[in-house]
Design an enzyme around this catalytic site. Sequence first.
Site, PDB file in Angstrom:
ATOM      1  N   SER A  94       0.834  -1.192   0.000  1.00  0.00           N
ATOM      2  CA  SER A  94       0.000   0.000   0.000  1.00  0.00           C
ATOM      3  C   SER A  94       0.881   1.259   0.000  1.00  0.00           C
ATOM      4  O   SER A  94       1.747   1.385  -0.868  1.00  0.00           O
ATOM      5  CB  SER A  94      -0.929  -0.045   1.218  1.00  0.00           C
ATOM      6  OG  SER A  94      -1.950   0.898   1.096  1.00  0.00           O
ATOM      7  N   ARG A 103     -11.588   6.630   9.901  1.00  0.00           N
ATOM      8  CA  ARG A 103     -11.082   5.262   9.911  1.00  0.00           C
ATOM      9  C   ARG A 103     -12.145   4.267   9.432  1.00  0.00           C
ATOM     10  O   ARG A 103     -11.833   3.330   8.698  1.00  0.00           O
ATOM     11  CB  ARG A 103     -10.620   4.906  11.328  1.00  0.00           C
ATOM     12  CG  ARG A 103     -10.181   3.482  11.508  1.00  0.00           C
ATOM     13  CD  ARG A 103      -8.975   3.157  10.634  1.00  0.00           C
ATOM     14  NE  ARG A 103      -8.366   1.895  11.024  1.00  0.00           N
ATOM     15  CZ  ARG A 103      -7.308   1.375  10.424  1.00  0.00           C
ATOM     16  NH1 ARG A 103      -6.744   2.010   9.425  1.00  0.00           N
ATOM     17  NH2 ARG A 103      -6.803   0.241  10.825  1.00  0.00           N
ATOM     18  N   ASP A 139      -8.690  -6.586  -4.570  1.00  0.00           N
ATOM     19  CA  ASP A 139      -8.273  -5.262  -4.088  1.00  0.00           C
ATOM     20  C   ASP A 139      -8.807  -4.204  -5.050  1.00  0.00           C
ATOM     21  O   ASP A 139      -8.355  -4.094  -6.181  1.00  0.00           O
ATOM     22  CB  ASP A 139      -6.738  -5.211  -4.032  1.00  0.00           C
ATOM     23  CG  ASP A 139      -6.203  -3.907  -3.448  1.00  0.00           C
ATOM     24  OD1 ASP A 139      -6.980  -2.939  -3.309  1.00  0.00           O
ATOM     25  OD2 ASP A 139      -5.003  -3.868  -3.124  1.00  0.00           O
ATOM     26  N   HIS A 189      -8.048  -5.147  -0.235  1.00  0.00           N
ATOM     27  CA  HIS A 189      -6.725  -4.543  -0.094  1.00  0.00           C
ATOM     28  C   HIS A 189      -5.978  -5.088   1.127  1.00  0.00           C
ATOM     29  O   HIS A 189      -4.767  -5.258   1.107  1.00  0.00           O
ATOM     30  CB  HIS A 189      -6.905  -3.025   0.020  1.00  0.00           C
ATOM     31  CG  HIS A 189      -5.632  -2.261   0.135  1.00  0.00           C
ATOM     32  ND1 HIS A 189      -4.656  -2.298  -0.843  1.00  0.00           N
ATOM     33  CD2 HIS A 189      -5.161  -1.433   1.101  1.00  0.00           C
ATOM     34  CE1 HIS A 189      -3.646  -1.522  -0.472  1.00  0.00           C
ATOM     35  NE2 HIS A 189      -3.921  -0.991   0.695  1.00  0.00           N
ATOM     36  N   ASP A 190      -6.716  -5.328   2.213  1.00  0.00           N
ATOM     37  CA  ASP A 190      -6.093  -5.792   3.456  1.00  0.00           C
ATOM     38  C   ASP A 190      -5.438  -7.170   3.329  1.00  0.00           C
ATOM     39  O   ASP A 190      -4.730  -7.591   4.247  1.00  0.00           O
ATOM     40  CB  ASP A 190      -7.127  -5.857   4.589  1.00  0.00           C
ATOM     41  CG  ASP A 190      -7.001  -4.679   5.543  1.00  0.00           C
ATOM     42  OD1 ASP A 190      -6.121  -3.835   5.319  1.00  0.00           O
ATOM     43  OD2 ASP A 190      -7.776  -4.618   6.513  1.00  0.00           O
TER      44      ASP A 190
END
Lengths: 378, 199
Positions: free
Chosen positions: A146, A216, A316, A349-350
């Site tokens: 990232s 967040r 992602d 993405h994680d």
Amino acid sequence: MSEHDSVVFDQGLDLECGVHLSPLRVAYRAYGTLAPDASNAILVCHPLTADQYVAEPHPLTGKPGWWARMVGPGRPIDTDRFFVICVNVLGGCMGSSGPCTARSHDDATLWGTEFPPVTIRDMVQAQAMLVEHLGITRLFAVIGGSMGGMQVLQWAADFPERVFAAMPIATASFHSAQNIAFNEVSRQAIFADPDWHNGHYREQGAVPARGLAVARMMAHITYLSEEALTRKFGRRIRHEPSGGIARGSLFGEMFEVESYLRHQGSSFVRRFDANSYLTITRAMDYFDLGADHNGDLSSAFARTPIRFCVVSFTSDWLFPTSQSRTLARALNRAGANVSFVEIDSDRGHDAFLLDEPDLDRTIRGFIGGAAEHAGLGI
Amino acid sequence: MRLDQRLIAQMIAPKTRVLDVGSGDGALIDHLFRTRGCDARGIEIDMGEVTRSIAHGLPVMHGDADHDLAHYPDDSFDYVVLQRTLQAVERPAEVLRQMLRIGRHAVVSFPNFGHWRLRLQLLTSGRMPMTAVWHTPWYETPNIHPCTIRDFLALCKQEGYVVDRWLAVDEDGERAPWKRSIRLANLFGEQAVFLLRRR
């Protein structure tokens, strides 16, 4: 913030914005043993909201290091073989110069919102000063996902002779309009919090906790995928310990996914600073390596001797595979030695932070192959 | 490593830069690196094979012959290898052109559609032939551009490529004794391996 291991460079650093930042404080953690010839150093670059505590419990939360599954003895980034460094990025809030550090030796007031705008390149310049300070003339590898991947690319572009192998994971050579848009919503959530006080919340004894938590929560959705959310939570309703449905008010935590996001938001506020969040998201938005090289990304890597391994994940949508493929092709045009793989995962993405055996194998294999080519007899 | 891969490896000079298009499990590039000191890289379309290759420390890129060769600079390799893939690409002539743009030499292997068994099956049954080499039915085969050894030679002539070496071999890669006659090779060779260069 002197409780974090750090090095202070009194000579400071010329930032891209023109400001000379002095003194420069660089906080970092290191694991493993540096070889006598300093040939076995790996720099791990952290993503937006992580920090230098990559492989050990976090000093504020007590939770395991953010990539402890990847970095450690016998792990794919093996601290028995390699000397692994992780640096808190410039603008961060875990000891490196940023909005929560003092302006200078003589002026103990904190930078706050007046901390100058920094770029990914500034972050990398600061890391390079630390690496040199540690007596390392060439990093065996630079690895990151990232925003960490952006730093990897910047390292490769700026210091081709000081990096042997580079592994940009789940990243891109520029921050897309969609990603800037998400960052902007995060920032507006912070600005909208009355406790933000135009960035002077510390002087007011306040914390813009609501705004930072909403930022967040929103960002966290972009780190996941629809499949992952459906698999983890579906439409499940929360149940009270008594067994009844958690109703409360109409907009109470009814669905499990809401409860999860609220938890993500509130726990983030305890460990992260709002002004740092603003500073770092802006640094990501500025990032466009191709534009820095007259619009030709491949010229950023012309005749690079670095071995690359570009990794993306199928689900992602924040840093989609198409952007990694564009990067890999630019590296091809530059004649670089590049591997490129898209790992099948439904976790968005994680995925690069999670238990993905194919990523473990890819990292271990790439490092092993590169070590063989580098002649590392370890 | 397959026998035909050994034959390909023998055509490649030590310490050269090699791109293997369709590198599969990476056996050839691994062999070229370890025994010939080559800077050997791969392109592979199957993501599982790419992951396995990288996990073995081999530089392999996910991609395919039709879409990814265009992104390499001119003369970036000494050899570009295409194993048993020419018949499955979308535009074989363009792929060959790209191979000889980015490489000084091209090494191409393909299954020979002119083999006598295929000719006989088509003649006697009137149906698309099925053999050990051509083992998928016409409606499922990825091999959309089959050619014979003579077809390939004609293409090389048309495009102005020089054939430095060629071999016709059976399925196991054993060298066949008809190597002096192209017509016999086209009848009895199950696969062909060509070493080409630009004129």
